[in-house]
Design an enzyme around this catalytic site. Sequence first.
Site, PDB file in Angstrom:
ATOM      1  N   PHE A 103       0.919  -1.168   0.179  1.00 25.30           N
ATOM      2  CA  PHE A 103      -0.163   0.124   0.072  1.00 25.30           C
ATOM      3  C   PHE A 103       0.809   1.337   0.060  1.00 25.30           C
ATOM      4  CE2 PHE A 103      -0.093   2.212   3.940  1.00 25.30           C
ATOM      5  CZ  PHE A 103       0.698   1.384   4.863  1.00 25.30           C
ATOM      6  N   LYS A 104       1.985   1.122   0.366  1.00 23.41           N
ATOM      7  CA  LYS A 104       2.994   2.435   0.394  1.00 23.41           C
ATOM      8  C   LYS A 104       3.204   2.977  -0.983  1.00 23.41           C
ATOM      9  CE  LYS A 104       5.416   1.474   5.050  1.00 23.41           C
ATOM     10  NZ  LYS A 104       4.615   0.301   5.088  1.00 23.41           N
ATOM     11  N   ASP A 105       2.753   2.223  -2.044  1.00 19.12           N
ATOM     12  CA  ASP A 105       3.033   3.000  -3.529  1.00 19.12           C
ATOM     13  C   ASP A 105       1.961   4.004  -3.383  1.00 19.12           C
ATOM     14  OD1 ASP A 105       4.674   1.026  -4.557  1.00 19.12           O
ATOM     15  OD2 ASP A 105       3.300  -0.379  -4.852  1.00 19.12           O
ATOM     16  N   ALA A 108       3.706   7.075  -1.617  1.00 21.95           N
ATOM     17  CA  ALA A 108       4.922   7.516  -2.423  1.00 21.95           C
ATOM     18  C   ALA A 108       4.820   8.184  -3.512  1.00 21.95           C
ATOM     19  CB  ALA A 108       5.972   6.206  -2.401  1.00 21.95           C
TER      20      ALA A 108
END
Length: 430
Positions: A103-105, A108
């Site tokens: 989910f950090k996509d 970021a």
Amino acid sequence: MKYFSTGKNSASVSFKEALLQGLAPDRGLYLPESFPKADSAIFEKDSFQDMAFEMAKLLVDGEILDADLRKLTDDAFDFDVPVKKVHDNIYALELYHGPTAAFKDFGARFMARAMSYFLGEKKLTILVATSGDTGSAVAKGFYGLPNIDVIILYPSGKVSPLQEKQLTTLGKNITALEIDGTFDECQALVKEAFMDDEVKGWLDLSSANSINIGRLYPQSFYYCWAYHQVKSLGTPIFCTPSGNFGNITGGLIANKMGLPVKHFIAATNINDTVPEYLETGVYRARPSVTTYSNAMDVGDPSNFARMLAIYENRDEMAKYISGYSVTDADTAATIKEVKEKYDYLLDPHGAVGYTAVKRHIEKTGDKETPYVFLETAHPAKFSEVIHEILGINPEIPANLQEYLNKEKVSIPMKPVYEELKAYLKTRKNK
Ligand SMILES: *Cc1c(COP(=O)(O)O)cnc(C)c1O
């Protein structure tokens, strides 16, 4: 819209300033002074990209022109965000279809594009230490942007082979420094560079770390999207596997903006600082303990300051959020059970979330409400754990497979500040 610091000792700033600064001068975290209200029509949109644009528009409040913002959100979120039924009224919001399969996509990619937009002709260098996952999402998020260079420090031999490939095979504006030391040493080197006035004369540095408001906002968009998918069954209860509590704070923000949410469940592994706080009202920061769900091994979650700023006190917070802490043994049992009974393969973080949903149903007896837990990473990112529990290796999705065939390029370096400084001098751009 103005942004205040949770430290309460810095001046209020614009979105642009909050984004480019990251941390406030008083070391607090930025939050809007009041949350904009979303018209309920936004939650009726039939595409994630439309919803993301409308939410982002309210949050950046004119600081990015609408047409540019539309391009930005379309480009940042060019992948699927499916909600899948696991069984009965329990749904998985799969947040791992982006380029690094976690989910950090979302955060970021949005933050990188927003920074690039505000910089214009100016150059910025992102200097970041990583123990694995965050670094790859950040690297990929900034990849190919014209005015931003990324320099990543990672501990040699201490990240997984796949993670190392994700950090070292991109090229272009991404450089990987392979440090012959520990993650803590990498972090200390980065810290020292940020305090070095001579370095500041060569490069404009930014950290792009997880407390940046630009990483937080996109994490509110997908709660709206999941709501839209299940609302015909009732107002959902969301369950978020949590470490630094940025992901759940995204949900709290969506709720403050008007998204109907019945309740939030904060699911942690045995690093249970926040569940304990919700239970007792006492916040006890402590060193983290290693678990299967290692991206949540956090003993003093940074976004807790934001949660407190949103809810004032424990009693208020506990009305909205219930906390559950899940052991590795229970995580493993859940992965096995859900695979065998429902043929759904959870990753260890999603498994913590699913287990917390089950506990909440047991405790409250509420079997009618739709439950949505956030599946935060693809199981293939944790294939060692999955293999240990199930004896199988999860299939590696195409977006990750791509890295495995590329050649690693890194610059080896000792954990000595003078070496890093000499390198940074070679990168001087102002
Ligand atoms: C970072 C991460 C988490 C924890 O998210 P927070 O925003 O820190 O609470 C959960 N799962 C995965 C896979 C992660 O990478």
